[in-house]
Write a protein that holds these residues in place. Structure first.
Motif, PDB file in Angstrom:
ATOM      1  N   LYS A 191       0.778  -1.237   0.000  1.00  0.00           N
ATOM      2  CA  LYS A 191       0.000   0.000   0.000  1.00  0.00           C
ATOM      3  C   LYS A 191       0.812   1.290   0.000  1.00  0.00           C
ATOM      4  O   LYS A 191       0.244   2.369  -0.203  1.00  0.00           O
ATOM      5  CB  LYS A 191      -0.916   0.031   1.240  1.00  0.00           C
ATOM      6  N   GLY A 192       2.118   1.199   0.269  1.00  0.00           N
ATOM      7  CA  GLY A 192       2.845   2.442   0.510  1.00  0.00           C
ATOM      8  C   GLY A 192       4.102   2.668  -0.298  1.00  0.00           C
ATOM      9  O   GLY A 192       4.917   3.532   0.044  1.00  0.00           O
ATOM     10  N   VAL A 193       4.298   1.923  -1.369  1.00  0.00           N
ATOM     11  CA  VAL A 193       5.560   2.084  -2.112  1.00  0.00           C
ATOM     12  C   VAL A 193       5.684   3.471  -2.748  1.00  0.00           C
ATOM     13  O   VAL A 193       6.796   3.963  -2.970  1.00  0.00           O
ATOM     14  CB  VAL A 193       5.717   0.996  -3.206  1.00  0.00           C
ATOM     15  N   ALA A 194       4.566   4.115  -2.988  1.00  0.00           N
ATOM     16  CA  ALA A 194       4.619   5.441  -3.611  1.00  0.00           C
ATOM     17  C   ALA A 194       5.302   6.470  -2.720  1.00  0.00           C
ATOM     18  O   ALA A 194       5.755   7.511  -3.210  1.00  0.00           O
ATOM     19  CB  ALA A 194       3.207   5.919  -3.949  1.00  0.00           C
ATOM     20  N   PHE A 195       5.397   6.161  -1.441  1.00  0.00           N
ATOM     21  CA  PHE A 195       5.974   7.128  -0.505  1.00  0.00           C
ATOM     22  C   PHE A 195       7.433   6.803  -0.161  1.00  0.00           C
ATOM     23  O   PHE A 195       8.040   7.472   0.669  1.00  0.00           O
ATOM     24  CB  PHE A 195       5.141   7.177   0.779  1.00  0.00           C
ATOM     25  N   LEU A 196       7.989   5.775  -0.784  1.00  0.00           N
ATOM     26  CA  LEU A 196       9.392   5.438  -0.555  1.00  0.00           C
ATOM     27  C   LEU A 196      10.293   6.322  -1.409  1.00  0.00           C
ATOM     28  O   LEU A 196       9.887   6.828  -2.458  1.00  0.00           O
ATOM     29  CB  LEU A 196       9.654   3.973  -0.904  1.00  0.00           C
ATOM     30  N   GLN A 197      11.519   6.478  -0.951  1.00  0.00           N
ATOM     31  CA  GLN A 197      12.534   7.170  -1.744  1.00  0.00           C
ATOM     32  C   GLN A 197      13.089   6.186  -2.782  1.00  0.00           C
ATOM     33  O   GLN A 197      13.113   4.973  -2.548  1.00  0.00           O
ATOM     34  CB  GLN A 197      13.667   7.660  -0.846  1.00  0.00           C
ATOM     35  N   HIS A 198      13.558   6.714  -3.910  1.00  0.00           N
ATOM     36  CA  HIS A 198      14.210   5.867  -4.926  1.00  0.00           C
ATOM     37  C   HIS A 198      13.348   4.634  -5.235  1.00  0.00           C
ATOM     38  O   HIS A 198      13.808   3.489  -5.135  1.00  0.00           O
ATOM     39  CB  HIS A 198      15.595   5.424  -4.444  1.00  0.00           C
ATOM     40  N   ILE A 199      12.098   4.876  -5.632  1.00  0.00           N
ATOM     41  CA  ILE A 199      11.112   3.795  -5.733  1.00  0.00           C
ATOM     42  C   ILE A 199      11.592   2.639  -6.611  1.00  0.00           C
ATOM     43  O   ILE A 199      11.480   1.468  -6.229  1.00  0.00           O
ATOM     44  CB  ILE A 199       9.766   4.344  -6.275  1.00  0.00           C
ATOM     45  N   GLU A 200      12.149   2.947  -7.774  1.00  0.00           N
ATOM     46  CA  GLU A 200      12.540   1.873  -8.689  1.00  0.00           C
ATOM     47  C   GLU A 200      13.587   0.945  -8.089  1.00  0.00           C
ATOM     48  O   GLU A 200      13.589  -0.263  -8.349  1.00  0.00           O
ATOM     49  CB  GLU A 200      13.050   2.463 -10.008  1.00  0.00           C
ATOM     50  N   ASP A 201      14.476   1.519  -7.300  1.00  0.00           N
ATOM     51  CA  ASP A 201      15.508   0.705  -6.636  1.00  0.00           C
ATOM     52  C   ASP A 201      14.964   0.053  -5.368  1.00  0.00           C
ATOM     53  O   ASP A 201      15.357  -1.061  -5.019  1.00  0.00           O
ATOM     54  CB  ASP A 201      16.716   1.567  -6.279  1.00  0.00           C
ATOM     55  N   SER A 202      14.087   0.749  -4.669  1.00  0.00           N
ATOM     56  CA  SER A 202      13.642   0.298  -3.346  1.00  0.00           C
ATOM     57  C   SER A 202      12.691  -0.888  -3.401  1.00  0.00           C
ATOM     58  O   SER A 202      12.738  -1.768  -2.523  1.00  0.00           O
ATOM     59  CB  SER A 202      12.969   1.453  -2.597  1.00  0.00           C
ATOM     60  N   ILE A 203      11.835  -0.950  -4.416  1.00  0.00           N
ATOM     61  CA  ILE A 203      10.853  -2.044  -4.473  1.00  0.00           C
ATOM     62  C   ILE A 203      11.532  -3.418  -4.582  1.00  0.00           C
ATOM     63  O   ILE A 203      11.190  -4.333  -3.820  1.00  0.00           O
ATOM     64  CB  ILE A 203       9.846  -1.817  -5.615  1.00  0.00           C
ATOM     65  N   PRO A 204      12.499  -3.612  -5.488  1.00  0.00           N
ATOM     66  CA  PRO A 204      13.171  -4.930  -5.522  1.00  0.00           C
ATOM     67  C   PRO A 204      13.894  -5.258  -4.216  1.00  0.00           C
ATOM     68  O   PRO A 204      13.915  -6.419  -3.792  1.00  0.00           O
ATOM     69  CB  PRO A 204      14.176  -4.786  -6.680  1.00  0.00           C
ATOM     70  N   VAL A 205      14.488  -4.248  -3.585  1.00  0.00           N
ATOM     71  CA  VAL A 205      15.186  -4.470  -2.314  1.00  0.00           C
ATOM     72  C   VAL A 205      14.196  -4.893  -1.235  1.00  0.00           C
ATOM     73  O   VAL A 205      14.464  -5.811  -0.444  1.00  0.00           O
ATOM     74  CB  VAL A 205      15.931  -3.184  -1.885  1.00  0.00           C
ATOM     75  N   LEU A 206      13.041  -4.236  -1.196  1.00  0.00           N
ATOM     76  CA  LEU A 206      12.012  -4.571  -0.224  1.00  0.00           C
ATOM     77  C   LEU A 206      11.497  -5.988  -0.451  1.00  0.00           C
ATOM     78  O   LEU A 206      11.342  -6.770   0.505  1.00  0.00           O
ATOM     79  CB  LEU A 206      10.866  -3.556  -0.314  1.00  0.00           C
ATOM     80  N   ARG A 207      11.245  -6.345  -1.707  1.00  0.00           N
ATOM     81  CA  ARG A 207      10.781  -7.702  -2.001  1.00  0.00           C
ATOM     82  C   ARG A 207      11.811  -8.748  -1.601  1.00  0.00           C
ATOM     83  O   ARG A 207      11.477  -9.798  -1.051  1.00  0.00           O
ATOM     84  CB  ARG A 207      10.460  -7.817  -3.495  1.00  0.00           C
TER      85      ARG A 207
END
Length: 250
Positions: A191-207
Motif C-alpha cells: 500500500k505504501g511504495v509510492a511514498f518510498l525514496q528511490h522507488i525503482e531501486d527500493s521495491i526490488p530491495v524490499l521484495r
C-alpha cells in the motif's frame, strides 16, 4: 553456587509471558524472577549464603528498593511493554501496572522502565526514551499517515532492535519484533511504495528482504540495513558493518 536450574525454571514462564503478551503469567512470575536474580547476584558478591532449606529467599521491602533489583525489573518491564506495544495491547500493560502497584507500591521494581511508555518526553535523549515513546504511540494505536509511516516504522524498528540486543530477554523480543517488522514492510509493499525514496531501486530491495522466510535477528538486521535508503536514512559505515555482521547466519 546457587542452583542455576532454578534461574532457568523461573525465567521460562516469564519468557513465555513476554513473547505471548500474557499479563497474568507475567504478574505471577515477576517477583520470583526478581528474587532469584537478586539472590544469585548477592551470592556471587559474597553477600549471601545458600539457605539450609535450599529455598530462594524472599525479598524484603527494603530489598525491593535496591538499585540492582530495580535494574532487573526495568529490563523485564521494558521487554513486556515492547512486545505489548507491537500488538497494540495497552490493556495488558495496564493490568501489569495495576497488579504490581497493588503488591509492591507505586515505586515497584520496573516502574521507571514503565514510565518511559507513559510519560510525554518531548525531547528524547536516551535509547530508553526513544523506545518508550515509540512504544507509547503503538500502545495508544497511533498510526502515522502513509507518507510518514514507513520511515517511522524503520526508526521504531531500529530502536527496538537496539534495546532488545541489550536485554536479558533478547530472544523473547526478537521473534515478535521480526513478525512486526515483516507485517509493517508487507503493508508498505502492498500500500505504501509510492511514498518510498528511490522507488525503482527500493521495491526490488524490499521484495528481496521479505523473501527471507525466517523471523529472527538476521532478518531484522538485513531489513534495517537494506531499507535505510528507501526511507532516506543514512547509516555510518561502522553501523552498516554492525548490521551486516548481525544479518549473517551460520
Amino acid at each position: 553456587m546457587p542452583d542455576m536450574a532454578e534461574l532457568k525454571k523461573r525465567k521460562l514462564p516469564l519468557n513465555l509471558a513476554i513473547v505471548h503478551v500474557d499479563p497474568d503469567a507475567f504478574i505471577a512470575n515477576y517477583l520470583g524472577w526478581l528474587e532469584i536474580t537478586s539472590f544469585i547476584t548477592a551470592h556471587q558478591a559474597g553477600e549471601a549464603t545458600i539457605p539450609a532449606d535450599g529455598e530462594t529467599p524472599k525479598l524484603s521491602p527494603e530489598q525491593l528498593r535496591e538499585g540492582g533489583v530495580h535494574d532487573v525489573g526495568n529490563d523485564a518491564m521494558f521487554a513486556f511493554c515492547m512486545t505489548a506495544a507491537m500488538k497494540q495491547d495497552k490493556a495488558a500493560v495496564d493490568k501489569v501496572e495495576a497488579a504490581l502497584i497493588e503488591s509492591m507500591g507505586k515505586e515497584f521494581p520496573g516502574s521507571f522502565g514503565l514510565w518511559h511508555f507513559r510519560a510525554q518526553i518531548d525531547a528524547p535523549v536516551t535509547l530508553d526514551d526513544f523506545v518508550g515513546q515509540a512504544g507509547k504511540k503503538m500502545l495508544l494505536g497511533g498510526i502515522s499517515p502513509p507518507p510518514m509511516r514507513a520511515k517511522e516504522n524503520w526508526n521504531s524498528g531500529l530502536r527496538f532492535f537496539e534495546k532488545a540486543r541489550k536485554s536479558n530477554f533478547v530472544h523473547e523480543i526478537m521473534y515478535p519484533l521480526a513478525n512486526w517488522t515483516r507485517a509493517c514492510w508487507t503493508e508498505t509493499l502492498e500500500k505504501g511504495v509510492a511514498f518510498l525514496q528511490h522507488i525503482e531501486d527500493s521495491i526490488p530491495v524490499l521484495r528481496a528482504a521479505l523473501d527471507d522466510p525466517r523471523n529472527d535477528q538476521p532478518f531484522i538486521a538485513n531489513t534495517l540495513l537494506n531499507l535505510a535508503p528507501a526511507v532516506d536514512m543514512e547509516l555510518t559505515e561502522e553501523y552498516q558493518g554492525v548490521l551486516r555482521s548481525l544479518a549473517r547466519r551460520g
